[in-house]
Design an enzyme around this catalytic site. Structure first.
Site, mmCIF file in Angstrom:
data_model
loop_
_atom_site.group_PDB
_atom_site.id
_atom_site.type_symbol
_atom_site.label_atom_id
_atom_site.label_comp_id
_atom_site.label_asym_id
_atom_site.label_seq_id
_atom_site.Cartn_x
_atom_site.Cartn_y
_atom_site.Cartn_z
ATOM 1 N N HIS A 99 0.836 -1.218 0.000
ATOM 2 C CA HIS A 99 0.000 0.000 0.000
ATOM 3 C C HIS A 99 0.867 1.264 0.000
ATOM 4 C CE1 HIS A 99 -3.329 -2.741 1.135
ATOM 5 N NE2 HIS A 99 -2.387 -3.299 1.881
ATOM 6 N N LYS A 125 15.668 22.261 -10.928
ATOM 7 C CA LYS A 125 15.032 20.986 -11.280
ATOM 8 C C LYS A 125 15.937 20.001 -12.013
ATOM 9 C CE LYS A 125 10.749 20.497 -11.659
ATOM 10 N NZ LYS A 125 9.788 19.684 -10.939
ATOM 11 N N GLU A 159 9.606 8.646 -16.810
ATOM 12 C CA GLU A 159 8.263 9.199 -17.049
ATOM 13 C C GLU A 159 7.768 8.846 -18.447
ATOM 14 O OE1 GLU A 159 7.566 13.388 -15.252
ATOM 15 O OE2 GLU A 159 9.722 13.162 -15.434
#
Ligand code: ARG
Length: 474
Positions: A169, A296, A303
């Site tokens: 989970h 960043k 992705e």
């Protein structure tokens, strides 16, 4: 002169190899709509390979003579050369790869070129081409899978003692080694490679000889063609041979599942690279920056793999949908099989190649992994198991440990930080030896059976994996 010849100039009739019965040329827009040469020209080399085997069989069965065969071989050698040099003049007017090559052959060698299509149809020709193409693609993809597995193994070998939280989970569950986690993906890829090999068995059957749909009246030898092309046998029903695309669907299903596995790994890499986890760093060459936020570093490759998985799943659905309404046998719908199939091969191949390289360039941060494992009461199950081994029924042990965890939570400390008398409030069975059990190392070491995370078990799993790779690579 027939009516037809009066209406259409000979050049127009000649441009299509099938235009004999038509009264007017095909509309420009329809030509573009029906042509596939833009994308099926990538079948050119396998198309030639199939034609050469077909011609050799025609000659062996005395359906064409040996001079024709030699002319065909000579013409095809030149065409292959022109294609490889990028000098072949692909024409949209000639519809597809098959007619482009046949037309060029006829220009080069005359009547022998016109005899090549004896006992054959584009329907069994294209089905053969796709199978030849896919067989080769599967073999290449399997090599890429092995490279990725090797990269995973090499990383795993260094981390059998690197402890991270295992999650259920996405909450901290029990400690595992990073190597054990990586080896889970090795197992997935092993099944993926096996599935592809199984799919290859059904790809590797020869449709040629089915002709348009019913077979042919020439005394052909299909087994000979199968042998020449390295097929394990022939498709045993001509209607099925020309219309079946199960093998393409199966392959795409295998590919979709591989992508799903890599998408899951991607999701993990993305999470692990997030500073909140900080478990790993991905080499700069697989990341990009932001044009506005100077701080960043984005995990673009994982992705995109996650994103491209959707595209391959889409290709699978496209192929299934393409087939579901088709009556036997060949229908032009089938021409639509190529783009999803090619796109699947390209996407999967690129993904696997880049992934093998990326996994080799990962920096692991064992401290961050360890700290995360220490934070979520990952050894609570070990405490419960300890009590069970001392005679407490498991459900009672579970309850006692839940209370201990709650207590530790209130004190904002780990179970192993609690004093012995504190722990004994929850069960009198707890003794000094509990501290060995509550450590991450103790937890790992205790899961000492095949498939468990104990370092010696994971080392054994890695050794088995090495052996497996050395066998399949040969
Ligand atoms: N370009 C066609 C395809 O990809 C080749 C077969 C065409 N056959 C036909 N009878 N029109 O399916």
């Amino acid at each position: 002169m027939t009516m037809q010849e009066k209406k259409i100039p000979k050049e127009v009739r000649d441009e299509k190899l099938w235009s004999g019965r038509f009264n007017e040329p095909v509309a420009e827009l329809v030509k573009r709509f029906t042509a596939s040469v833009e994308f099926d020209k990538r079948l050119a080399l396998v198309d030639i390979q199939g034609s050469l085997a077909h011609a050799q069989m025609l000659a062996a069965c005395s359906i064409i003579n040996t001079q024709d065969l030699r002319d065909i071989q000579r013409g095809m050698a030149q065409i292959e050369n022109e294609i490889l040099l990028g000098e072949f003049n692909w024409q949209l007017d000639l519809e597809d790869v098959h007619l482009n090559i046949e037309k060029r052959l006829t220009t080069l060698v005359g009547d022998a070129g016109k005899r090549l299509h004896t006992g054959r149809s584009r329907n069994d020709q294209v089905a053969t081409d796709i199978r030849l193409y896919l067989r080769q693609a599967i073999d290449e993809i399997n090599l890429h899978i092995k490279s990725l597995q090797t990269a995973l193994l090499e990383l795993a070998e260094q981390h059998t003692h690197t402890i991270m939280p295992g999650f259920t989970h996405l909450q901290v569950a029990q400690p595992v080694s990073f190597a054990h986690h990586l080896m889970a993906y090795f197992e997935m890829l092993k099944r993926d490679a096996q599935r592809l090999m199984d799919c290859r068995v059904r790809v590797n059957r020869l449709p040629l000889g089915a002709a348009a749909l019913a077979g042919t009246s020439y005394p052909i030898n299909r087994e000979l063609v199968a042998e020449l092309l390295g097929f394990d046998g022939v498709c045993e029903n001509s209607l099925d041979a020309v219309s079946d695309r199960d093998f393409a669907i199966e392959f795409t299903a295998c590919a979709a599942l591989i992508m799903v596995h890599l998408s899951r790994l991607s999701e993990e890499l993305i999470l692990w690279m997030n500073p909140r986890f900080g478990f790993i760093d991905i080499a700069d060459r697989f990341c990009t920056g932001s044009s506005i936020m100077p701080q960043k570093k984005n995990p673009d490759v994982p992705e995109l793999v996650r994103g491209k998985t959707g595209r391959v799943q889409g290709n699978l659905v496209a192929l299934l949908t393409l087939m579901k309404g088709q009556p036997l046998a060949y229908n032009k719908d089938n021409q639509e099989d190529k783009e999803p199939l090619f796109d699947t091969v390209d996407t999967l191949t690129m993904t696997l190649r880049i992934y093998a390289d990326m996994m080799g360039g990962i920096t692991v941060k064992p401290e961050a992994m360890r700290n995360a494992a220490l934070q979520g009461y990952a050894t609570a199950t070990d405490l419960a198991d300890y009590l069970v081994k001392k005679g407490l029924p498991f459900r009672d042990a579970h309850e006692a440990v839940a209370l201990a965890v709650r207590h530790a939570e209130q004190r904002a400390c780990d179970l192993s930080d609690l004093k012995l008398d504190e722990l004994q409030q929850f069960s009198k069975l707890i003794a000094e030896d509990i501290y060995a059990v509550l450590t991450l190392e103790g937890s790992l070491a205790s899961r000492n059976h095949i498939g468990g995370t104990a370092p010696n078990q994971v080392e054994a799993a890695i050794a088995r994996a090495r052996k497996y790779l050395s066998i399949v690579i040969e």
